[in-house]
Design an enzyme around this catalytic site. Structure first.
Site, mmCIF file in Angstrom:
data_model
loop_
_atom_site.group_PDB
_atom_site.id
_atom_site.type_symbol
_atom_site.label_atom_id
_atom_site.label_comp_id
_atom_site.label_asym_id
_atom_site.label_seq_id
_atom_site.Cartn_x
_atom_site.Cartn_y
_atom_site.Cartn_z
ATOM 1 N NE ARG A 195 -5.338 -3.101 -2.668
ATOM 2 C CZ ARG A 195 -5.748 -3.714 -1.562
ATOM 3 N NH1 ARG A 195 -4.930 -3.835 -0.521
ATOM 4 N NH2 ARG A 195 -6.942 -4.251 -1.494
ATOM 5 C CB SER A 243 -10.266 -2.319 -6.663
ATOM 6 O OG SER A 243 -10.983 -3.248 -5.921
ATOM 7 C CD GLU A 280 -5.785 -1.639 -6.635
ATOM 8 O OE1 GLU A 280 -6.548 -1.293 -5.722
ATOM 9 O OE2 GLU A 280 -5.686 -2.817 -7.022
#
Ligand SMILES: Cc1cc2nc3c(=O)[nH]c(=O)nc-3n(C[C@H](O)[C@H](O)[C@H](O)COP(=O)(O)OP(=O)(O)OC[C@H]3O[C@@H](n4cnc5c(N)ncnc54)[C@H](O)[C@@H]3O)c2cc1C
Length: 344
Positions: free
Chosen positions: A171, A244, A340
């Site tokens: 990520r 998420s 995130e």
């Protein structure tokens, strides 16, 4: 000299429909850019006015806490080009940044090109996909991408990034590290039979098995990924969210062993040389946050990693809930959770 009218710049543009969390901030100035020439003109115009610039994709990985200053640019180019890749098993696919990610996945699968099936139905644009190295069901973008074309915002110089230039990790990428410095305008992939099919991820394998499929092809994997995602993740159109909200933290093997001793049942995954990935969802659920509501925001009742905006809420309310969760995880597990989405 460009004028507002030639560049079709909108003022005080409402962003509620342009971010999947549905927060109601505005952009001071906003433009849709459909070509590289328009993009350069828009950036030059912003520079001449001393405006900061923000590149908006599908708005599925941002948390708006304020009105966006300066010029917000959304790329709308929608080209997908197919060329031979110098290997009979691979095709070079070049997609412009404004292509919705899932459209690229379906287009390539319709052409019988393997590679993106596990990344089906991830919201957002092709241009944003390298920023956080999107991943799902055992596949990350980095294993399919070969080149990125980007424009440096300050110098207006074009730059080609090879896969290794992108510095991908979980990520994360060069573009996330150097946020707001480059506009990605084009992404290139090599797709085809060279890519192995990945269908051993537990929930995906279970869905395929429920269909009686043991040797799936790429399209069947895509269908099962779509069905699994639709069953497990809230649709932002009905319950605004940004997917998420936290990364799964990665800890050392020694720390993971200690966590397992102290918290039997804690869910971990081997992340190779990086260490051990700990399920953030498990920790959040274990602390009783799943399905809770704090005013206008909350934690989804089926997926504890997803924070949701019920209605009339603000980005600050959502961040306050995220902080409450992160502090509780730190207190009980000694692990720092990281958010995130990009917070603006
Ligand atoms: C329901 C749901 C499920 C999701 N599931 C997943 C998943 O399985 N896996 C996963 O990895 N992610 C997932 N996400 C997160 C999200 O879909 C991805 O991060 C996606 O790539 C974001 O794309 P976007 O176009 O919406 O980017 P935006 O939210 O618009 O922007 C995100 C960041 O990228 C930057 N950016 C956007 N476009 C460009 C560009 N052209 N050039 C340079 N910078 C740019 C922005 O400035 C911002 O910093 C999910 C989100 C939702 C809402």
């Amino acid at each position: 000299m460009n004028t507002d009218a030639e560049l079709r710049i909108e003022r005080d543009k409402p962003l509620q429909a342009l971010n999947t969390l549905g927060f109601s901030q505005t952009a001071d100035y906003f433009i849709e850019s459909g070509s590289n020439e328009q993009l350069v003109a828009a950036l030059s115009y912003a520079q001449s006015r001393g405006w900061p610039v923000f590149i908006l994709g599908g708005g599925s990985n941002i948390v708006l806490t304020r009105n966006l200053p300066g010029l917000t640019i959304q790329l709308t180019n929608q080209n997908i080009q197919y060329d031979p890749a110098g290997n009979e098993h691979l095709t070079r696919v070049t997609a412009s940044a404004g292509v919705p990610w899932h459209n690229l996945v379906t287009d390539t699968l319709e052409k019988n090109l393997r590679g993106l099936e596990n990344l089906s139905l991830i919201p957002g644009s092709v241009g944003a996909a390298p920023v956080q190295n999107i991943g799902a069901y055992g596949v990350e973008l980095q294993s399919r991408l070969t080149r990125v074309q980007a424009l440096h915002i300050d110098s207006l110089q074009w730059r080609e990034f090879t896969q290794s230039d992108c510095e991908f990790s979980y990520r994360h990428s060069f573009f996330k590290k150097h946020a707001n410095q480059y506009v990605i305008t084009e992404v290139e992939f090599e797709l085809g039979n060279c890519h192995d099919l990945h269908h051993d991820y537990a929930s995906l394998a279970a869905h395929l098995s429920s269909r009686g499929i043991t040797q799936p092809d790429a399209r069947q994997i895509s269908e099962s990924v779509i069905a699994t995602r639709q069953a497990r993740l809230p649709d932002p159109a009905r319950l605004p969210n940004a997917g998420s909200f936290f990364h799964n933290p990665v800890v050392s093997r020694a720390q993971a062993n200690q966590l397992t001793e102290e918290h039997p049942g804690i869910v971990t995954y081997d992340a190779g040389s990086a260490g051990i990935k700990v399920s953030a969802a498990w920790m959040i659920e274990n602390l009783g946050f799943k399905g809770i509501r704090r005013g206008n925001v909350g934690v989804h009742d089926m997926q504890s990693l997803v924070l949701v905006h019920h209605q009339q809420g603000t980005g600050d309310e959502l961040l306050s809930l995220a902080n409450e969760i992160a502090e509780s995880v730190m207190e009980h597990f000694g692990i720092q959770l990281h958010i995130e989405p990009t917070v603006l």
